[in-house]
Motif scaffolding. Structure first.
Motif, PDB file in Angstrom:
ATOM      1  N   ALA A  43       9.548   8.673  -6.524  1.00 18.31           N
ATOM      2  CA  ALA A  43       8.276   8.974  -6.998  1.00 18.31           C
ATOM      3  C   ALA A  43       7.866   8.305  -8.172  1.00 18.31           C
ATOM      4  O   ALA A  43       6.536   8.040  -8.273  1.00 18.31           O
ATOM      5  CB  ALA A  43       8.330  10.757  -7.142  1.00 18.31           C
ATOM      6  N   LYS A  44       8.643   7.941  -8.909  1.00 14.56           N
ATOM      7  CA  LYS A  44       8.110   7.348 -10.367  1.00 14.56           C
ATOM      8  C   LYS A  44       7.491   5.883  -9.969  1.00 14.56           C
ATOM      9  O   LYS A  44       6.553   5.537 -10.390  1.00 14.56           O
ATOM     10  CB  LYS A  44       9.239   7.274 -11.175  1.00 14.56           C
ATOM     11  N   ASN A  45       8.474   5.185  -8.949  1.00 13.87           N
ATOM     12  CA  ASN A  45       7.674   3.943  -8.551  1.00 13.87           C
ATOM     13  C   ASN A  45       6.153   4.161  -7.740  1.00 13.87           C
ATOM     14  O   ASN A  45       5.412   3.274  -8.096  1.00 13.87           O
ATOM     15  CB  ASN A  45       8.863   3.285  -7.258  1.00 13.87           C
ATOM     16  N   ALA A  46       6.270   5.073  -7.135  1.00 14.10           N
ATOM     17  CA  ALA A  46       4.979   5.354  -6.060  1.00 14.10           C
ATOM     18  C   ALA A  46       3.566   5.640  -7.439  1.00 14.10           C
ATOM     19  O   ALA A  46       2.836   4.961  -7.362  1.00 14.10           O
ATOM     20  CB  ALA A  46       5.033   6.660  -5.350  1.00 14.10           C
ATOM     21  N   MET A 178       0.390  20.102   5.252  1.00 13.39           N
ATOM     22  CA  MET A 178      -0.620  19.209   5.037  1.00 13.39           C
ATOM     23  C   MET A 178       0.196  17.786   4.860  1.00 13.39           C
ATOM     24  O   MET A 178      -0.302  16.794   4.856  1.00 13.39           O
ATOM     25  CB  MET A 178      -1.163  19.464   3.632  1.00 13.39           C
ATOM     26  N   GLY A 179       1.480  17.839   4.721  1.00 17.34           N
ATOM     27  CA  GLY A 179       2.315  16.671   4.691  1.00 17.34           C
ATOM     28  C   GLY A 179       1.801  15.862   3.398  1.00 17.34           C
ATOM     29  O   GLY A 179       1.551  16.392   2.518  1.00 17.34           O
ATOM     30  N   ALA A 180       2.108  14.553   3.668  1.00 14.31           N
ATOM     31  CA  ALA A 180       1.992  13.765   2.520  1.00 14.31           C
ATOM     32  C   ALA A 180       0.582  12.490   2.747  1.00 14.31           C
ATOM     33  O   ALA A 180       0.416  11.787   2.159  1.00 14.31           O
ATOM     34  CB  ALA A 180       3.122  12.490   2.267  1.00 14.31           C
ATOM     35  N   GLY A 181       0.016  13.019   3.956  1.00 20.68           N
ATOM     36  CA  GLY A 181      -1.176  11.911   4.268  1.00 20.68           C
ATOM     37  C   GLY A 181      -2.424  12.090   3.503  1.00 20.68           C
ATOM     38  O   GLY A 181      -3.251  11.334   3.292  1.00 20.68           O
ATOM     39  N   TRP A 182      -2.301  13.182   2.399  1.00 19.36           N
ATOM     40  CA  TRP A 182      -3.417  13.090   1.467  1.00 19.36           C
ATOM     41  C   TRP A 182      -2.969  12.528   0.308  1.00 19.36           C
ATOM     42  O   TRP A 182      -3.869  12.639  -0.733  1.00 19.36           O
ATOM     43  CB  TRP A 182      -3.723  14.623   1.407  1.00 19.36           C
ATOM     44  N   CYS A 183      -1.892  11.757   0.240  1.00 15.28           N
ATOM     45  CA  CYS A 183      -1.631  10.809  -0.863  1.00 15.28           C
ATOM     46  C   CYS A 183      -1.410  11.726  -2.165  1.00 15.28           C
ATOM     47  O   CYS A 183      -2.226  11.251  -3.033  1.00 15.28           O
ATOM     48  CB  CYS A 183      -2.593   9.649  -1.068  1.00 15.28           C
ATOM     49  N   PRO A 184      -0.589  12.388  -2.471  1.00 13.03           N
ATOM     50  CA  PRO A 184      -0.078  13.179  -3.706  1.00 13.03           C
ATOM     51  C   PRO A 184       0.590  12.145  -4.577  1.00 13.03           C
ATOM     52  O   PRO A 184       0.906  11.282  -4.156  1.00 13.03           O
ATOM     53  CB  PRO A 184       0.535  14.337  -3.181  1.00 13.03           C
ATOM     54  N   PRO A 185       0.154  12.401  -5.919  1.00 10.03           N
ATOM     55  CA  PRO A 185      -0.316  13.702  -6.644  1.00 10.03           C
ATOM     56  C   PRO A 185      -1.881  13.493  -6.610  1.00 10.03           C
ATOM     57  O   PRO A 185      -2.420  12.408  -6.607  1.00 10.03           O
ATOM     58  CB  PRO A 185       0.252  13.237  -8.080  1.00 10.03           C
ATOM     59  N   GLY A 186      -2.548  14.477  -6.575  1.00  6.36           N
ATOM     60  CA  GLY A 186      -3.827  14.930  -6.572  1.00  6.36           C
ATOM     61  C   GLY A 186      -4.069  16.083  -7.047  1.00  6.36           C
ATOM     62  O   GLY A 186      -3.535  16.845  -7.799  1.00  6.36           O
ATOM     63  N   ILE A 187      -5.709  16.602  -6.278  1.00  3.98           N
ATOM     64  CA  ILE A 187      -6.020  17.881  -6.957  1.00  3.98           C
ATOM     65  C   ILE A 187      -6.108  18.785  -5.674  1.00  3.98           C
ATOM     66  O   ILE A 187      -6.479  18.190  -4.691  1.00  3.98           O
ATOM     67  CB  ILE A 187      -7.488  17.751  -7.654  1.00  3.98           C
ATOM     68  N   ALA A 243       5.269  12.650  -5.324  1.00  2.00           N
ATOM     69  CA  ALA A 243       4.228  11.659  -5.239  1.00  2.00           C
ATOM     70  C   ALA A 243       4.383  11.017  -3.799  1.00  2.00           C
ATOM     71  O   ALA A 243       5.763  10.731  -3.441  1.00  2.00           O
ATOM     72  CB  ALA A 243       4.393  10.540  -6.317  1.00  2.00           C
ATOM     73  N   GLN A 244       3.670  11.019  -3.001  1.00  2.03           N
ATOM     74  CA  GLN A 244       3.628  10.360  -1.599  1.00  2.03           C
ATOM     75  C   GLN A 244       4.665  11.241  -0.590  1.00  2.03           C
ATOM     76  O   GLN A 244       4.962  10.563   0.444  1.00  2.03           O
ATOM     77  CB  GLN A 244       3.948   9.015  -1.769  1.00  2.03           C
ATOM     78  N   GLY A 245       5.071  12.348  -0.999  1.00  2.03           N
ATOM     79  CA  GLY A 245       6.035  13.216  -0.101  1.00  2.03           C
ATOM     80  C   GLY A 245       7.537  12.723  -0.412  1.00  2.03           C
ATOM     81  O   GLY A 245       8.386  12.859   0.438  1.00  2.03           O
ATOM     82  N   LEU A 246       7.566  11.922  -1.508  1.00  2.00           N
ATOM     83  CA  LEU A 246       8.927  11.359  -1.919  1.00  2.00           C
ATOM     84  C   LEU A 246       9.849  12.087  -2.508  1.00  2.00           C
ATOM     85  O   LEU A 246      10.990  11.888  -3.004  1.00  2.00           O
ATOM     86  CB  LEU A 246       8.899  10.068  -2.387  1.00  2.00           C
ATOM     87  N   GLY A 247       9.495  13.410  -2.678  1.00  2.00           N
ATOM     88  CA  GLY A 247      10.282  14.300  -3.823  1.00  2.00           C
ATOM     89  C   GLY A 247       9.825  14.154  -5.236  1.00  2.00           C
ATOM     90  O   GLY A 247       9.053  13.040  -5.405  1.00  2.00           O
ATOM     91  N   GLY A 248      10.117  14.992  -6.024  1.00  2.00           N
ATOM     92  CA  GLY A 248       9.666  14.610  -7.432  1.00  2.00           C
ATOM     93  C   GLY A 248       8.993  15.785  -8.015  1.00  2.00           C
ATOM     94  O   GLY A 248       8.968  16.701  -7.561  1.00  2.00           O
ATOM     95  N   SER A 432      12.557   0.898  12.595  1.00  2.00           N
ATOM     96  CA  SER A 432      12.571   1.614  11.142  1.00  2.00           C
ATOM     97  C   SER A 432      11.030   1.830  10.988  1.00  2.00           C
ATOM     98  O   SER A 432      10.109   1.210  11.488  1.00  2.00           O
ATOM     99  CB  SER A 432      12.949   0.518  10.137  1.00  2.00           C
ATOM    100  N   TYR A 433      10.898   3.017  10.090  1.00  2.00           N
ATOM    101  CA  TYR A 433       9.418   3.285   9.697  1.00  2.00           C
ATOM    102  C   TYR A 433       9.600   3.006   8.169  1.00  2.00           C
ATOM    103  O   TYR A 433      10.465   3.491   7.324  1.00  2.00           O
ATOM    104  CB  TYR A 433       9.011   4.537  10.197  1.00  2.00           C
ATOM    105  N   LEU A 434       8.624   2.340   7.643  1.00  2.00           N
ATOM    106  CA  LEU A 434       8.315   1.993   6.361  1.00  2.00           C
ATOM    107  C   LEU A 434       7.116   2.447   5.707  1.00  2.00           C
ATOM    108  O   LEU A 434       6.224   2.450   6.527  1.00  2.00           O
ATOM    109  CB  LEU A 434       8.437   0.445   6.164  1.00  2.00           C
ATOM    110  N   ILE A 435       7.235   2.752   4.444  1.00  2.00           N
ATOM    111  CA  ILE A 435       5.909   3.447   4.019  1.00  2.00           C
ATOM    112  C   ILE A 435       5.563   2.423   2.887  1.00  2.00           C
ATOM    113  O   ILE A 435       6.187   2.074   1.963  1.00  2.00           O
ATOM    114  CB  ILE A 435       5.861   4.898   3.463  1.00  2.00           C
TER     115      ILE A 435
END
Length: 497
Positions: A43-46, A178-187, A243-248, A432-435
């Protein structure tokens, strides 16, 4: 007070160009704080990539995200205004949109289609905008100009709760869906009350307010709504989506709530997220000329650079499925080699070609390559390609079996989670699926060294490209064994169901 037509047109055009590459200072500060406290490395990297991308976009004056949005306009019209204009206000605004999105120095991606039920033909200039007009006292035009990416807009939610049901329970149950498709972190914007359309409008309007949750937390006597905002923000972040649904630690930077009187038997509730490409600007137009926009203080950005020591180099020209079997979810990679692009419309056309027996287009060879779900911005000047961040991979789930069974692809690159059946298909085919990071489009584009349209050129940003990349940063989200980094969403949904 006489308002001239050209002042409105130019002000809207300037504002849309401005928000395509400048984040508001409150967003940068909130993201910098989130980065500083984040302990989860992925998450920090994202978050770091989003901040680095934002600074690059500001300096290069190029879009921070390839999805340059559907234009939302909130305009208050003073009752004392007179007009020097041949066009209606809506037409003036749309001309401003047209000029902004076709600006040759910084063209923005045209994403709007007309005839949405049938031909879905691109309007090619991102018109028309979605315009909300309010008549008020005074003699000014007060604008809020926003560009809303579809990754977050598609996650809008609505319900009608019983008057005694808990808003908090509904929000905490709904956020994971909502999953991670809304690109968190956000509002997160919430509208409560009125009628269905009023609740939706309030949720959208709330996203236009500045991030002030830290100030609210310091108030000795917050209001009931402010206490609810604080409670919801804490509980949403405690879900651990990140962030990005990666945990955190940080899924939301702020929670906004607007309310309105409603029927005694009803509690309409709308919820809309704003993504990591939060873009909106407030300004006024009067008889003095074109609106002046805020100057940008670049010192607000934290001093960050990509830490490539955390990434594993991958040569796509020699990559094998056996080598991919050594990857684990969460591994960070730098891809070098050839990838092929394709989004929704391209997949649909490929399906029709395969179903008819026609086969793949003659210049398209997916064999032993990755497909990247992207619709880039057009290049300018010496650029190879414009900003080229990932689109939501979940929309391509229905095509995944087709692609894995007919093209011999090694895998896919996108953003957000994949469904369970798609994950099992990836496992079955040892793919594989990469993000890539949603919200880092300009940064990602710098890793693309060559770009050539090879099929479906008539589809504009949906065309298929062949890309030569060098050190493109990605994270393993689904490995060849079917382990899924986004399984956190399933775990949370089980908890709340």
């Amino acid at each position: 007070m006489e308002i001239k037509q050209k002042q409105v047109i130019q002000s809207v055009a300037n504002a849309l160009q401005y928000i395509s590459y400048y984040h508001a200072p409150d967003f940068i500060k909130a993201m910098a704080n989130a980065h500083e406290k984040e302990t989860h490395q992925s998450a920090k990297n994202a978050i770091a990539q989003i901040l680095i991308n934002s600074k690059m976009a500001a300096l290069g004056q190029r879009p921070m995200c390839q999805d340059t949005g559907i234009v939302n306009i909130f305009v208050e019209v003073g009752m004392g205004i007179t007009w020097d204009a041949d066009l209606s206000l809506d037409d003036m605004i749309n001309e401003g949109v047209r000029q902004a999105y076709t600006n040759p120095e910084n063209p923005l991606r045209a994403s709007i289609v007309e005839d949405p039920l049938f031909t879905r033909t691109n309007t090619k200039d991102n018109t028309p905008a979605v315009i909300h007009t309010k008549i008020v006292k005074g003699d000014k035009l007060n604008f809020i100009v926003a560009a809303k990416g579809c990754g977050s807009e598609n996650k809008a939610k609505f319900t009608v709760l019983q008057p005694d049901e808990s808003l908090t329970d509904w929000v905490l149950k709904t956020i994971p869906t909502m999953g991670a498709g809304w690109c968190p972190p956000g509002i997160i914007g919430i509208g409560v009350g009125g009628t269905a359309e009023k609740a939706m409008l309030m949720a959208k309007q709330s996203l236009m307010d500045s991030i002030d949750i830290a100030d609210i937390a310091k108030k000795p006597n917050p209001s009931n709504i402010e206490r609810l905002r604080l409670d919801l923000m804490g509980k949403i972040n405690d879900l651990g989506i990140g962030a990005q649904g990666l945990g955190g630690l940080t899924t939301v930077l702020d929670v906004k709530i607007k309310d309105y009187p409603t029927h005694a038997a009803s509690q309409p509730v709308a919820m809309i997220p704003n993504c990591a490409a939060t873009r909106h600007l407030h300004f006024s137009v009067d008889d003095t000329g074109v609106a002046e926009l805020p100057e940008v203080d670049m010192s607000i950005y934290p001093d960050l650079e990509m830490d490539y020591s955390q990434y594993k180099q991958v040569d796509l020209s020699t990559l094998t499925r056996k080598q991919m079997s050594d990857w684990n979810i969460g591994d960070t990679l730098l891809l070098t080699g050839t990838i092929i692009t394709g989004r929704d419309a391209a997949h649909l056309r490929l399906k029709k070609m395969l179903d008819s027996g026609e086969g793949l287009p003659k210049d398209v060879n997916f064999d032993n390559k990755f497909i990247y779900y992207v619709g880039p911005v057009d290049a300018v000047g010496s650029e190879v390609i414009g900003p080229a961040g990932p689109t939501t991979a979940t929309r391509m789930d229905k095509f995944t079996d087709m692609m894995l069974e007919n093209t011999n692809i090694l895998g896919m690159i996108g953003k957000a989670e994949r469904g369970e059946s798609t994950t099992q298909s990836i496992k079955k085919h040892k793919a594989s699926y990469l993000i890539a990071v949603g919200g880092a489009a300009y940064l990602i584009s710098k890793s693309i060294k060559k770009a050539k349209k090879i099929a479906f050129e008539d589809m504009g940003m949906e065309a298929i490209y062949e890309l030569e990349v060098k050190d493109m940063p990605v994270t393993v989200a689904v490995d060849t064994q079917g382990h899924n980094i986004h399984s956190i969403f399933q775990n949370i949904q089980v908890k709340y169901n």
